[in-house]
Design an enzyme around this catalytic site. Structure first.
Site, PDB file in Angstrom:
ATOM      1  N   SER A 314       0.831  -1.052  -0.176  1.00  0.00           N
ATOM      2  CA  SER A 314       0.106  -0.074  -0.125  1.00  0.00           C
ATOM      3  C   SER A 314       0.993   1.196  -0.072  1.00  0.00           C
ATOM      4  CB  SER A 314      -0.904   0.067   1.282  1.00  0.00           C
ATOM      5  OG  SER A 314      -0.041   0.419   2.457  1.00  0.00           O
ATOM      6  N   ASP A 315       0.377   2.457  -0.261  1.00  0.00           N
ATOM      7  CA  ASP A 315       1.286   3.655  -0.214  1.00  0.00           C
ATOM      8  C   ASP A 315       0.762   3.810   1.235  1.00  0.00           C
ATOM      9  OD1 ASP A 315       2.471   6.059  -0.275  1.00  0.00           O
ATOM     10  OD2 ASP A 315       1.213   6.658  -2.188  1.00  0.00           O
ATOM     11  N   LEU A 316       1.582   4.873   1.901  1.00  0.00           N
ATOM     12  CA  LEU A 316       1.393   5.230   3.371  1.00  0.00           C
ATOM     13  C   LEU A 316       0.159   5.375   3.841  1.00  0.00           C
ATOM     14  CD1 LEU A 316       3.278   5.363   5.935  1.00  0.00           C
ATOM     15  CD2 LEU A 316       3.731   7.948   5.305  1.00  0.00           C
TER      16      LEU A 316
END
Length: 781
Positions: A314-316
């Site tokens: 995932s992105d942050l």
């Protein structure tokens, strides 16, 4: 007796088999799949979930003087959550609050990562090494490493071989400090320049982006992940993240399935086929589905269609955002369930794949088979990199690898090739080195951080060469150089425009350095994701107007820059405008009134030397635009390869951009002739000659565009299919040969099938998307 002996022998055999089995995952000679299977069956649910989390890494070390070790926070996270990965451990910037003093030198970085790995190998039940991921888009984002041009500048080189060489240099600098994964390249296709992260991309064309992506993946990963010199590439951001509605970072993507397949997905497909082993889901949603929980993208496209063999991340805080932003999940358990069931293996930030995911398994919302599959994807990478056998790096080797003279020279070469000459009326450039009086003016003429772009670590001032310093080094003491800042990028409360005008009046020529900035400062507040918090009417005004979170409502030069520009033009002195920026800014007035314009984007640590080489003729510029420069935001979108439809002028102005994709000038001229097309089935050979018709040597970027003249679905009016950067001496000619294959001619038809339809195709060859020098056509029967 025989029965007893038989029982003893059987016991010995079973014990031996048990011992052998215990060593399978640690046996370097065993097949990777056998090692993965063996380790999985030994892990508890909590240990498995720990492998699916990548936490923020910079709190995991502590520094006391020159001594670096692991922190209490690190021990606690490993003990409680069995974490398998950390991100940005070595990162330093205002968000992390790591400075040149509190952050780590390259050698200390190696010592810190070794300490973390040593603890994992000696103090955890199974001894599973960590994966350490770092930001690496234009250099490893850590103290002391080489800083290259940002990605939009890299794309302006139109030189994939050079970018692969650069990526190899970034990889070895990161790996020697203990990193295993480099976040990059960013393969977002950009049709919205108001969006804050354009500087991180390769522009508006899927083919150019794909070629740059392939170069980065090959440079990062090499041919042997166990070499000690290579890192795994994490592709960003999957997908359609770069053209958000209204330019809002993380906003929804307005794209149909056909455009998704034909425009946004191809760069990722190309990089996956080049071997990329990691990919990041983007923050945005597409047609109501957040990319962090989009099984169509993460399973059907990525795995089934493209055969992806790595792991997804995932992105942050991208998974929690399904609850907080997208509002498709009522709580963290539901968000975690949706994401892991859709095929998202790893949680960057670790807020979702912890207790919530464990609870989802116990509540039978997620199967153990799903968990095992995700964990296997992560473990497979660790085995392929040889981390179980050698999780450590050699701190003594760091100084011979990081920021070497060769890498610094490479940074300058990338900067040189990235510079785009936009205008050169009456051949004002190159300037004479014997010029007596030169005024160097502007907020970006002598500002190191404004030159480097976002995702850059703190830098000692002596490491970065500004434009002013580059010009001084070029001209020496023979020229009187008068520097005046003039104004800031955004702040309108203070200026010395009057002094700038006086300096110009006493000069023989003026180098005016304007543009933008992605320079973060310690006064800015940040979101949990690292994006800057931007509020209208800020009381403390930094220069930053680009970079993650800094979306714009206009593209105008900010602050008093236009006032400074017009005041200097009014002096009547020859003006050379140098733009240092992260996005294409509105230079419509300058294009009409300034005789010479140079675009350097964010050129990196050697940018000042590179710009000076161009200004004074030691290098003939050949950068080409990877993104169109509009005349006004009212034209947006203004990308060159729009779908066939009515495009006409507005009441106020033309519909054409100020400068189109592929555009760039040179100090010489080039001619094209003798276009020959030869069709063999569904392959087309293209041959032509390009000649340097000027008086100095230089590079031409030859570009081949194709149009499907009539098709069953609407296609692009033209589409880049091949390019090549060619060096030619004065008067030299070269024959260029390209081959188009069926993939270059296919479309997604009404039945959603990839086909090459029979009919005629137009071919345009030249040095820009809007300036074809040769035209031809061929027919597919």
């Amino acid at each position: 007796m025989k029965i007893r002996q038989g029982i003893i022998m059987l016991g010995v055999l079973l014990l031996a088999l048990g011992q052998a089995g215990a060593q399978t995952y640690k046996n370097a000679k065993a097949p990777v799949e056998a090692r993965v299977k063996d380790l999985l069956q030994r892990m508890t649910l909590e240990e498995k979930v720990g492998q699916l989390n990548t936490l923020l890494g910079w709190p995991m070390y502590e520094k006391k003087g020159d001594i670096v070790g692991i922190s209490a926070t690190f021990k606690e996270e490993i003990s409680k959550r069995h974490i398998g990965s950390f991100w940005a451990t070595l990162r330093a910037d205002p968000w992390t609050q790591k400075t040149l003093e509190t952050g780590l030198s390259p050698r200390q970085s190696a010592e810190a990562t070794n300490a973390m790995q040593k603890y994992m190998m000696e103090n955890t039940r199974l001894g599973i090494p960590l994966i350490l991921a770092e930001e690496c888009p234009h250099g490893h984002m850590a103290i002391g490493t080489t800083v290259f041009s940002t990605s939009i500048g890299q794309a302006s080189t139109w030189d994939p071989a050079l970018i692969q060489e650069m990526a190899s240099a970034i990889a070895v600098e990161a790996r020697v400090q203990g990193a295993h994964i480099g976040y990059g390249p960013v393969l977002d296709l950009v049709r919205e320049p108001r969006w804050s992260r354009l500087e991180e991309t390769y522009g508006e064309d899927p083919y150019l982006i794909g070629q740059m992506g392939i170069a980065m993946v090959r440079g990062f990963q090499g041919t042997n992940l166990n070499s000690g010199k290579n890192i795994i590439s994490t592709l960003k951001h999957f997908t359609a993240y770069g053209s958000p509605e209204g330019g809002h970072n993380g906003g929804i993507a307005l794209t149909g399935q056909r455009d998704l397949y034909m425009s946004y997905l191809p760069p990722f497909r190309d990089a996956i086929k080049a071997g990329a082993l990691s990919i990041m889901a983007s923050y945005n949603s597409i047609d109501g589905i957040p990319c962090s929980a989009n099984s169509f993208l993460l399973k059907d496209v990525l795995v089934k269609d493209w055969g992806f063999k790595g792991y997804t991340v995932s992105d942050l805080h991208g998974i929690p955002s399904m609850n907080t932003n997208h509002r498709v999940a009522a709580d963290m358990e539901q968000a975690a369930t949706m994401s892991i069931n859709a095929g998202l293996d790893n949680d960057l930030g670790g807020a979702a794949y912890g207790d919530a995911l464990i609870k989802a398994v116990k509540d039978k919302l997620v199967t153990m088979a799903t968990i095992d599959s995700a964990v296997a994807h992560v473990l497979r990478v660790k085995f392929k990199m040889g981390l179980f056998e050698n999780p450590y790096v050699d701190p003594a080797a760091v100084e011979n690898v990081v920021a070497t003279p060769e890498h610094i020279a490479l940074s300058k070469k990338v900067a040189l090739e990235s510079i785009v000459l936009l205008k050169n009326e009456n051949s004002l450039l190159p300037l004479s080195k014997s010029i007596k009086n030169l005024a160097v003016i502007g907020p970006n003429a002598d500002n190191i951080y404004n030159q480097l772009g976002d995702y850059t670590a703190p830098q000692p001032e002596e490491k970065i060469v500004t434009v002013l310093e580059g010009i001084k080094a070029k001209l020496g003491t023979g020229t009187n150089i008068n520097y005046v800042k003039g104004c800031a990028i955004r702040d309108t409360t203070n200026d010395n425009i009057a002094a700038a005008v006086t300096a110009a009046q006493h000069a023989d020529a003026v180098v005016l350095v304007l543009g933008g900035s992605s320079a973060r400062d310690f006064k800015t507040s940040y979101q949990a994701t690292g994006a800057a918090e931007v509020k209208s009417g800020e009381s403390s005004v930094s220069d930053m107007e680009s970079g993650e979170g800094y979306d714009r409502v206009s593209l105008d030069l900010m602050g008093l820059q236009n006032k400074l520009l017009k005041s200097l033009v009014a002096t009547g002195k020859p003006i050379v405008l140098v733009l240092i920026e992260g996005r294409p800014l509105n230079i419509t007035w300058a294009a009409e009134h300034v005789p010479a314009i140079v675009n350097a984007w964010y050129p990196g640590q050697e940018g000042g030397h590179a710009i000076a080489d161009v200004l004074f003729g030691d290098y003939n510029p050949a950068g080409r635009l990877p993104v169109s420069i509009p005349k006004s935001v009212g034209q947006l979108p203004v990308y060159y390869n729009y779908k066939n439809a009515s495009r006409h002028d507005y009441v106020e102005m033309t519909s054409r951009p100020q400068y189109s994709f592929g555009y760039g000038l040179s100090y010489t001229t080039f001619g094209y002739e003798n276009l020959q097309l030869s069709v063999n089935g569904k392959k087309v050979a293209v041959k032509f000659t390009v000649k340097n018709t000027g008086k100095v040597e230089g590079d031409e970027v030859v570009q081949l565009y194709v149009r499907d003249d009539y098709s069953s679905v609407v296609t692009a009016n033209e589409q880049l299919k091949r390019f090549q950067r060619v060096h030619l001496k004065a008067g030299e000619a070269k024959e260029i040969n390209f081959e188009l294959n069926p993939e270059d001619l296919q479309l997604l038809n009404v039945q959603n099938k990839w086909v090459v339809e029979p009919g005629t195709f137009s071919v345009m060859v030249g040095g820009s998307s809007d300036d074809a020098k040769l035209n031809g056509s061929f027919t597919i029967k």
